[in-house]
Design an enzyme around this catalytic site. Structure first.
Site, PDB file in Angstrom:
ATOM      1  N   HIS A   1      -3.564  -4.902   7.135  1.00 53.12           N
ATOM      2  CA  HIS A   1      -4.382  -3.040   8.511  1.00 53.12           C
ATOM      3  C   HIS A   1      -3.309  -4.097   9.413  1.00 53.12           C
ATOM      4  CE1 HIS A   1      -5.365   0.650   8.914  1.00 53.12           C
ATOM      5  NE2 HIS A   1      -6.129   0.381  10.447  1.00 53.12           N
ATOM      6  N   GLY A   2      -2.104  -2.352   9.840  1.00 51.21           N
ATOM      7  CA  GLY A   2      -1.570  -3.166  11.069  1.00 51.21           C
ATOM      8  C   GLY A   2      -0.838  -3.856  10.622  1.00 51.21           C
TER       9      GLY A   2
ATOM     10  N   GLU B   1      -8.302   0.646  -3.763  1.00 50.62           N
ATOM     11  CA  GLU B   1      -9.320   1.106  -2.501  1.00 50.62           C
ATOM     12  C   GLU B   1     -10.029   1.276  -2.578  1.00 50.62           C
ATOM     13  OE1 GLU B   1      -7.385   1.383   1.674  1.00 50.62           O
ATOM     14  OE2 GLU B   1      -6.311   0.167   1.049  1.00 50.62           O
TER      15      GLU B   1
ATOM     16  N   GLU C   1     -11.344  -9.261   2.295  1.00 49.06           N
ATOM     17  CA  GLU C   1      -9.899  -9.242   2.846  1.00 49.06           C
ATOM     18  C   GLU C   1      -9.781  -8.843   4.450  1.00 49.06           C
ATOM     19  OE1 GLU C   1      -7.414  -5.761   1.000  1.00 49.06           O
ATOM     20  OE2 GLU C   1      -6.587  -5.207   3.192  1.00 49.06           O
TER      21      GLU C   1
ATOM     22  N   THR D   1      -7.161   6.504   9.130  1.00 45.99           N
ATOM     23  CA  THR D   1      -7.236   5.626   9.111  1.00 45.99           C
ATOM     24  C   THR D   1      -8.634   4.618   8.419  1.00 45.99           C
ATOM     25  OG1 THR D   1      -5.218   3.553   7.753  1.00 45.99           O
ATOM     26  CG2 THR D   1      -5.219   3.782   9.807  1.00 45.99           C
ATOM     27  N   THR D   2      -7.762   3.935   7.583  1.00 45.95           N
ATOM     28  CA  THR D   2      -8.984   2.833   7.515  1.00 45.95           C
ATOM     29  C   THR D   2      -9.695   2.169   8.927  1.00 45.95           C
ATOM     30  OG1 THR D   2      -9.031   2.493   5.544  1.00 45.95           O
ATOM     31  CG2 THR D   2     -10.306   1.651   6.289  1.00 45.95           C
TER      32      THR D   2
ATOM     33  N   ARG E   1       4.240  18.280   2.333  1.00 46.61           N
ATOM     34  CA  ARG E   1       4.768  20.077   1.937  1.00 46.61           C
ATOM     35  C   ARG E   1       4.382  20.658   0.684  1.00 46.61           C
ATOM     36  NH1 ARG E   1       9.546  22.253   2.987  1.00 46.61           N
ATOM     37  NH2 ARG E   1       9.027  21.577   5.263  1.00 46.61           N
TER      38      ARG E   1
ATOM     39  N   HIS F   1      -5.331   4.138  -2.188  1.00 45.51           N
ATOM     40  CA  HIS F   1      -7.072   4.191  -1.712  1.00 45.51           C
ATOM     41  C   HIS F   1      -6.823   5.585  -2.386  1.00 45.51           C
ATOM     42  CE1 HIS F   1      -9.606   4.510   1.986  1.00 45.51           C
ATOM     43  NE2 HIS F   1     -10.161   4.605   1.026  1.00 45.51           N
TER      44      HIS F   1
ATOM     45  N   ASN G   1       0.837  -1.217  -0.097  1.00 46.15           N
ATOM     46  CA  ASN G   1      -0.112   0.008  -0.134  1.00 46.15           C
ATOM     47  C   ASN G   1       0.417   0.758   0.230  1.00 46.15           C
ATOM     48  OD1 ASN G   1      -1.574   1.849   0.889  1.00 46.15           O
ATOM     49  ND2 ASN G   1      -3.254   0.530   1.667  1.00 46.15           N
TER      50      ASN G   1
ATOM     51  N   ARG H   1      -6.417  13.001   0.351  1.00 47.72           N
ATOM     52  CA  ARG H   1      -5.930  13.865   1.301  1.00 47.72           C
ATOM     53  C   ARG H   1      -4.092  13.019   1.354  1.00 47.72           C
ATOM     54  NH1 ARG H   1      -7.681  10.629   6.831  1.00 47.72           N
ATOM     55  NH2 ARG H   1      -9.449  11.114   5.692  1.00 47.72           N
ATOM     56  N   HIS H   2      -3.731  12.431   0.836  1.00 46.27           N
ATOM     57  CA  HIS H   2      -2.065  11.494  -0.175  1.00 46.27           C
ATOM     58  C   HIS H   2      -2.514  11.295  -1.532  1.00 46.27           C
ATOM     59  CE1 HIS H   2      -4.680   7.581   1.862  1.00 46.27           C
ATOM     60  NE2 HIS H   2      -4.372   7.504   2.411  1.00 46.27           N
TER      61      HIS H   2
ATOM     62  N   ARG I   1      -8.610   8.512  -1.562  1.00 46.69           N
ATOM     63  CA  ARG I   1     -10.254   9.216  -1.167  1.00 46.69           C
ATOM     64  C   ARG I   1     -10.853  10.471  -1.826  1.00 46.69           C
ATOM     65  NH1 ARG I   1     -10.540   8.145   4.772  1.00 46.69           N
ATOM     66  NH2 ARG I   1      -8.962   6.435   5.469  1.00 46.69           N
TER      67      ARG I   1
ATOM     68  N   GLY J   1       1.348  -1.572   3.941  1.00 46.32           N
ATOM     69  CA  GLY J   1       1.833   0.098   3.978  1.00 46.32           C
ATOM     70  C   GLY J   1       3.132   0.549   4.913  1.00 46.32           C
ATOM     71  N   HIS J   2       2.009   0.961   5.864  1.00 49.07           N
ATOM     72  CA  HIS J   2       2.281   1.728   6.922  1.00 49.07           C
ATOM     73  C   HIS J   2       3.809   1.212   7.643  1.00 49.07           C
ATOM     74  CE1 HIS J   2       3.857   4.524  10.384  1.00 49.07           C
ATOM     75  NE2 HIS J   2       3.446   5.525   9.563  1.00 49.07           N
TER      76      HIS J   2
ATOM     77  N   ASP K   1       0.348   4.341  -0.058  1.00 48.75           N
ATOM     78  CA  ASP K   1      -0.303   5.494   0.032  1.00 48.75           C
ATOM     79  C   ASP K   1       0.206   6.881   0.821  1.00 48.75           C
ATOM     80  OD1 ASP K   1      -2.804   4.412  -0.909  1.00 48.75           O
ATOM     81  OD2 ASP K   1      -3.818   4.339   0.822  1.00 48.75           O
ATOM     82  N   HIS K   2       1.143   5.901   1.613  1.00 50.85           N
ATOM     83  CA  HIS K   2       1.840   7.353   2.804  1.00 50.85           C
ATOM     84  C   HIS K   2       3.191   7.608   2.062  1.00 50.85           C
ATOM     85  CE1 HIS K   2      -0.754   6.068   6.265  1.00 50.85           C
ATOM     86  NE2 HIS K   2      -0.612   4.849   6.133  1.00 50.85           N
TER      87      HIS K   2
HETATM   88  N1  PXP Z   1      -6.038  -3.036   3.506  1.00 53.10           N
HETATM   89  C1  PXP Z   1      -7.418  -1.829   3.500  1.00 53.10           C
HETATM   90  C2  PXP Z   1      -8.108  -2.397   3.527  1.00 53.10           C
HETATM   91  C3  PXP Z   1      -5.657  -0.822   4.706  1.00 53.10           C
HETATM   92  O1  PXP Z   1      -6.915   0.675   4.179  1.00 53.10           O
HETATM   93  C4  PXP Z   1      -5.278  -0.319   5.215  1.00 53.10           C
HETATM   94  C5  PXP Z   1      -4.467   0.761   5.369  1.00 53.10           C
HETATM   95  O2  PXP Z   1      -4.807   1.847   4.083  1.00 53.10           O
HETATM   96  C6  PXP Z   1      -4.312  -1.556   4.318  1.00 53.10           C
HETATM   97  C7  PXP Z   1      -4.542  -2.643   4.051  1.00 53.10           C
HETATM   98  C8  PXP Z   1      -2.626  -0.878   5.168  1.00 53.10           C
HETATM   99  O3  PXP Z   1      -3.213  -0.912   6.493  1.00 53.10           O
HETATM  100  P1  PXP Z   1      -0.796  -0.511   6.765  1.00 53.10           P
HETATM  101  O4  PXP Z   1      -0.912   1.140   6.517  1.00 53.10           O
HETATM  102  O5  PXP Z   1      -1.386  -0.290   8.170  1.00 53.10           O
HETATM  103  O6  PXP Z   1      -0.367  -1.575   7.033  1.00 53.10           O
END
Ligand code: PXP
Length: 256
Positions: free
Chosen positions: A198-199, A77, A158, A107-108, A18, A50, A7, A56-57, A52, A221-222, A9-10
């Site tokens: 997620h996480g 997403e 998922e 985040t979601t 910035r 994602h 992911n 935002r990102h 959104r 992602g993160h 996004d970050h």
């Molecule tokens: N899957 C979904 C559906 C998400 O919304 C996210 C967060 O954007 C992720 C996976 C990835 O989560 P993380 O950034 O915590 O790894």
């Protein structure tokens, strides 16, 4: 072997901190697109974004360029809205993960509540399938939600791993792993492809994949983007892929 979906996004979150109003200019950095390409070379099997509603990102120009340039699979997403379904049908990502979207959240935060929205989600799923896109539903590891996903006709879910990632005591971690295990078994028995995310991070990934069966793709992602700040994107992706590979090797040995 379980596939990694990165992911991205970050990377865009950092850029937007910035370059909020000129994210498409040549000097707006970091650019998620070349980093996604690097991640693919390092072993990611898909790129997740994602888009959104509040942008935002990830921005529209990111998604367009990723669509053109990535070599693996694009997983969009998206919120379950007519506008986003129309957007996906035009963009044609290989996959689309339907998620709840709330402007206030960082985040979601939770999975979709399919019980209150079966018709709306079924309609979006049918339109995406007709458009040649594989939809998945981001849901909590809850038996009622999994049954609803199957009724809706989604080919894939998922599993939301946030509660597992947030569990702090050994007992809570065990409880969450058991929920994930049961959810994956149930979904697999119903013929659903099982993704999760997620996480997930470098420390909680191994116990997760050692416990939860039938995993196809993990979207992370993160933790990877954070690690990439320290060691670079290619090394960060390779470290996660090595954890997935170690598990695949243990499985292969057990089969011999
Ligand atoms: N899957 C979904 C559906 C998400 O919304 C996210 C967060 O954007 C992720 C996976 C990835 O989560 P993380 O950034 O915590 O790894």
């Amino acid at each position: 072997m379980i596939r990694l979906g990165l992911n991205i996004d970050h990377v865009a979150t950092l850029r937007q901190a910035r370059y909020r109003h000129e994210s498409d200019s040549a000097h707006a950095e970091p650019d998620p697109v070349p980093l996604a390409l690097l991640a693919e070379k390092a072993g990611a099997k898909g790129i997740t974004v994602h888009l959104r509603e509040d942008r935002r990102h990830i921005q529209d120009h990111d998604v367009r360029r990723l669509r053109k340039q990535i070599k693996t699979v694009l997983n969009l997403e998206m919120a379950v809205t007519p506008a986003m379904v129309a957007y996906a049908l035009k963009l044609k990502p290989e996959e689309a993960c339907l998620v709840p979207e709330n402007r206030q959240e960082i985040t979601t935060e939770g999975g979709l509540d399919l019980l209150g929205s079966e018709r709306r989600v079924a309609n979006a799923v049918a339109r995406l399938v007709k458009g040649g896109i594989v939809p998945s539903l981001f849901i909590d590891p809850d038996p009622g939600q999994i049954d609803a996903a199957a009724r809706i006709g989604a080919p894939c879910i998922e599993l939301h791993t946030g509660a597992y990632a947030n569990a702090r005591t050994a007992a809570a971690i065990r409880r969450e792993l058991e929920r994930q295990w049961a959810a994956a078994e149930q979904a697999h028995a119903l013929g659903l492809q099982v993704n999760a995310g997620h996480g997930l991070h470098y420390r909680n990934l191994a116990p997760f994949i050692e416990t939860v069966p039938h995993l196809h793709t993990l979207n992370i992602g993160h933790s990877i983007v954070a690690r990439a700040v320290e060691v670079g994107m290619a090394a960060a992706v390779k470290e996660i892929v090595a954890i997935l590979k170690a598990k695949a090797q243990v499985k292969a040995k057990a089969r011999k």
